[in-house]
Design a protein around this motif. Structure first.
Motif, PDB file in Angstrom:
ATOM      1  N   GLU B   1      29.358-109.103 -52.494  1.00 10.62           N
ATOM      2  CA  GLU B   1      29.701-108.580 -53.827  1.00 10.62           C
ATOM      3  C   GLU B   1      30.944-107.713 -53.691  1.00 10.62           C
ATOM      4  O   GLU B   1      30.956-106.780 -52.899  1.00 10.62           O
ATOM      5  N   ALA B   2      31.991-108.017 -54.455  1.00 11.19           N
ATOM      6  CA  ALA B   2      33.199-107.225 -54.407  1.00 11.19           C
ATOM      7  C   ALA B   2      32.921-105.873 -55.028  1.00 11.19           C
ATOM      8  O   ALA B   2      32.144-105.733 -55.970  1.00 11.19           O
ATOM      9  N   GLY B   3      33.620-104.842 -54.492  1.00  8.21           N
ATOM     10  CA  GLY B   3      33.430-103.490 -54.993  1.00  8.21           C
ATOM     11  C   GLY B   3      34.325-103.202 -56.172  1.00  8.21           C
ATOM     12  O   GLY B   3      34.970-104.089 -56.736  1.00  8.21           O
ATOM     13  N   VAL B   4      34.375-101.941 -56.564  1.00 12.55           N
ATOM     14  CA  VAL B   4      35.241-101.502 -57.649  1.00 12.55           C
ATOM     15  C   VAL B   4      36.672-101.448 -57.121  1.00 12.55           C
ATOM     16  O   VAL B   4      36.928-100.835 -56.081  1.00 12.55           O
ATOM     17  N   ALA B   5      37.576-102.083 -57.838  1.00 11.59           N
ATOM     18  CA  ALA B   5      38.973-102.112 -57.423  1.00 11.59           C
ATOM     19  C   ALA B   5      39.780-101.158 -58.284  1.00 11.59           C
ATOM     20  O   ALA B   5      39.570-101.052 -59.502  1.00 11.59           O
ATOM     21  N   PRO B  25      35.871-103.010 -62.519  1.00 16.44           N
ATOM     22  CA  PRO B  25      34.535-102.674 -62.009  1.00 16.44           C
ATOM     23  C   PRO B  25      33.866-103.870 -61.340  1.00 16.44           C
ATOM     24  O   PRO B  25      34.385-104.985 -61.360  1.00 16.44           O
ATOM     25  N   ILE B  26      32.714-103.636 -60.787  1.00 12.47           N
ATOM     26  CA  ILE B  26      31.916-104.715 -60.206  1.00 12.47           C
ATOM     27  C   ILE B  26      31.514-105.668 -61.335  1.00 12.47           C
ATOM     28  O   ILE B  26      31.144-105.231 -62.429  1.00 12.47           O
ATOM     29  N   SER B  27      31.588-106.950 -61.042  1.00 13.85           N
ATOM     30  CA  SER B  27      31.298-107.961 -62.053  1.00 13.85           C
ATOM     31  C   SER B  27      29.912-107.759 -62.672  1.00 13.85           C
ATOM     32  O   SER B  27      28.918-107.584 -61.962  1.00 13.85           O
ATOM     33  N   GLY B  28      29.864-107.739 -63.997  1.00 16.84           N
ATOM     34  CA  GLY B  28      28.596-107.588 -64.692  1.00 16.84           C
ATOM     35  C   GLY B  28      28.196-106.163 -64.995  1.00 16.84           C
ATOM     36  O   GLY B  28      27.223-105.924 -65.716  1.00 16.84           O
ATOM     37  N   VAL B  73      35.722-105.200 -69.633  1.00 14.13           N
ATOM     38  CA  VAL B  73      35.726-105.481 -68.185  1.00 14.13           C
ATOM     39  C   VAL B  73      36.594-104.425 -67.506  1.00 14.13           C
ATOM     40  O   VAL B  73      36.123-103.322 -67.244  1.00 14.13           O
ATOM     41  N   ASP B  74      37.877-104.749 -67.298  1.00 16.24           N
ATOM     42  CA  ASP B  74      38.720-103.766 -66.621  1.00 16.24           C
ATOM     43  C   ASP B  74      39.184-102.688 -67.597  1.00 16.24           C
ATOM     44  O   ASP B  74      39.077-102.838 -68.826  1.00 16.24           O
ATOM     45  N   SER B  75      39.702-101.608 -67.023  1.00 15.94           N
ATOM     46  CA  SER B  75      40.051-100.439 -67.824  1.00 15.94           C
ATOM     47  C   SER B  75      41.354 -99.830 -67.311  1.00 15.94           C
ATOM     48  O   SER B  75      41.696 -99.962 -66.133  1.00 15.94           O
ATOM     49  N   THR B  76      42.074 -99.184 -68.221  1.00 12.41           N
ATOM     50  CA  THR B  76      43.262 -98.434 -67.822  1.00 12.41           C
ATOM     51  C   THR B  76      43.136 -96.998 -68.315  1.00 12.41           C
ATOM     52  O   THR B  76      42.588 -96.739 -69.392  1.00 12.41           O
ATOM     53  N   SER B  94      31.369 -97.659 -61.623  1.00 10.48           N
ATOM     54  CA  SER B  94      30.642 -98.536 -62.546  1.00 10.48           C
ATOM     55  C   SER B  94      29.162 -98.574 -62.183  1.00 10.48           C
ATOM     56  O   SER B  94      28.779 -98.289 -61.042  1.00 10.48           O
ATOM     57  N   VAL B  95      28.362 -98.911 -63.156  1.00  9.65           N
ATOM     58  CA  VAL B  95      26.911 -98.997 -63.001  1.00  9.65           C
ATOM     59  C   VAL B  95      26.427-100.271 -63.668  1.00  9.65           C
ATOM     60  O   VAL B  95      26.889-100.626 -64.752  1.00  9.65           O
TER      61      VAL B  95
END
Lengths: 110, 113
Positions: B1-5, B25-28, B73-76, B94-95
């Motif tokens: 599982e990829a982490g938070v990037a 964030p982590i997918s989902g 999904v992603d955020s700025t 993310s949670v």
């Protein structure tokens, strides 16, 4: 403030010794979490204890919670050099939010 | 599982300039947080998203900070204009839907000169 306060601010021990860190807070909580932060791995969740629990274990970690005293402690047994990091108490007023304390800086000397 | 990037990892700007940070964030994971961590202190929550909606932005200095999560999904996170006291590490976490454990990204270290 809801914020937890860790004690001591800094702790230096020899490898193999136990390390104890304490956290005090002021208002009611849903749960309390401990996180570790080092330069290599960033901020990592260690363990969570819910308000109706008194003690939890995870490997070499032991966490206690006393809601009557509004305090928690984190015990790391048989410490290793790799345990050198900052440890943060995070109090959770609700299930989806945490407030971090200022942290305890732990140095484990080989 | 990829982490938070997060990106960038480091940023140096002069005061009054603008800067933007990105988090995936982590997918989902529906809940996303931005924290500010000043050297020697614990992380301080700036804003919390649930999907693309803001749950809590009470500690976000809205005169200069803004954040969005348009597609959930992603955020700025943006700072405009930056001040010297904005020098800090900006952490994204993310949670998952059923969890409480927060997963953190590596952070962006901002230096304002």
């Amino acid at each position: 403030s809801q914020q937890g306060e860790e004690d001591p601010q800094a702790l230096s021990i020899q490898e193999g010794e136990n390390a104890t860190m304490n956290c005090s807070y002021k208002t009611s909580i849903n749960n309390l979490q401990w996180y570790r932060q080092n330069s290599g791995r960033g901020l990592v969740h260690l363990i969570l204890i819910r308000s109706n629990e008194r003690e939890k274990h995870s490997g070499r970690l032991r966490v206690t919670l006393d809601t009557s005293k509004k305090s928690s402690s984190l015990l790391i047994t048989a410490s290793r050099a790799a345990d050198t990091a900052s440890y943060f108490c995070a109090t959770a007023p609700s299930y989806d939010k945490v407030i971090f304390g200022p942290g305890t800086s732990l140095s484990v000397i080989p | 599982e990829a982490g938070v990037a997060q990106s960038p990892r480091y940023k140096i700007i002069e005061k009054r300039q603008s800067v933007a940070f990105w988090c995936n964030p982590i997918s989902g994971h529906a809940t996303l947080y931005w924290y500010q961590q000043i050297l020697g202190q614990g992380p301080k929550l700036l804003i919390q998203f649930q999907n693309n909606g803001v749950v809590d932005d009470s500690q976000l200095p809205k005169d200069r900070f803004s954040a969005e999560r348009l597609k959930g999904v992603d955020s700025t996170l943006k700072i405009q204009p930056a001040k010297l006291e904005d020098s800090a590490v900006y952490l994204c976490a993310s949670v998952g839907l059923a969890g409480v454990e927060q997963f953190f990204g590596p952070g962006t270290r901002l230096t304002v000169l």
